[in-house]
Design a protein around this motif. Structure first.
Motif: not given
Length: 192
Positions: A25, A29, A82
């Motif tokens: 992540f 992201s 997500s």
């Protein structure tokens, strides 16, 4: 060494699945490189704790340590957190694991071997520290032009295996056993 890893919390820490998801992540992201950062914030610790609370097995009839991370819950967490841009598929080439998990995990698909990753793809590999069938550890695998990088939550170190792919890892190369089950993290196809 990564700015946050299991060794920071003692040898009994069993949150490797949460660390693997958090590393993915943060890299994908948040465009952070957890391997190069040196400080640990309360927010980062809370991220690991929040993920772990969501993916922990808990009491079960499979004979699996309830503190181990549940791959089905990991897949669900990846998708739901997500913003539905990624989804997970649990793939295995081991019939015994499929028979053990098959009635409980709808995402298990039998394959002769794990499919190779393409550049920029990620997977979470389920491995064990001994030769038994029981998966006991998760590591994050990323593919780049040089081969694959394995990020081990135990120490947070990123190791490059030049010329290898996820389907060519084995105990001789990698140091872990049972490298035949993985959660592939796939981008959602907007055209579908």
């Amino acid at each position: 060494m990564a700015f946050i890893n299991q060794m920071m919390f003692g040898l009994t820490d069993k949150r490797c699945g949460a660390f693997a998801i958090a590393y993915w992540f943060w890299i994908v992201s948040r465009h952070r490189d957890p391997m190069s950062e040196t400080t640990v914030s309360d927010a980062d610790k809370n991220t690991i704790a929040r993920i772990y609370d969501a993916i922990r097995f808990g009491p079960n009839d499979l004979g699996i340590d309830e503190d181990f991370s549940n791959p089905e819950k990991m897949i669900k967490f990846i998708y739901e957190n997500s913003r539905h841009r990624y989804f997970g598929t649990l793939e295995s080439s081991n019939r015994a694991l499929i028979e053990r998990f098959g009635n409980n995990f709808g995402h298990v698909v039998e394959h002769r071997s794990l499919r190779p990753l393409r550049n920029g793809e990620y997977a979470i590999l389920m491995v064990s520290s001994d030769s038994s069938i029981n998966p006991t550890h998760y590591v994050l695998v990323e593919k780049d032009e040089n081969g694959i990088n394995v990020i081990d939550p135990v120490n947070g170190i990123r190791m490059n295996y030049t010329g290898h792919n996820i389907d060519t890892l084995n105990p001789g190369v990698f140091g872990y056993y049972n490298c035949y089950t993985a959660i592939y993290i796939n981008p959602v196809d907007d055209k579908a």
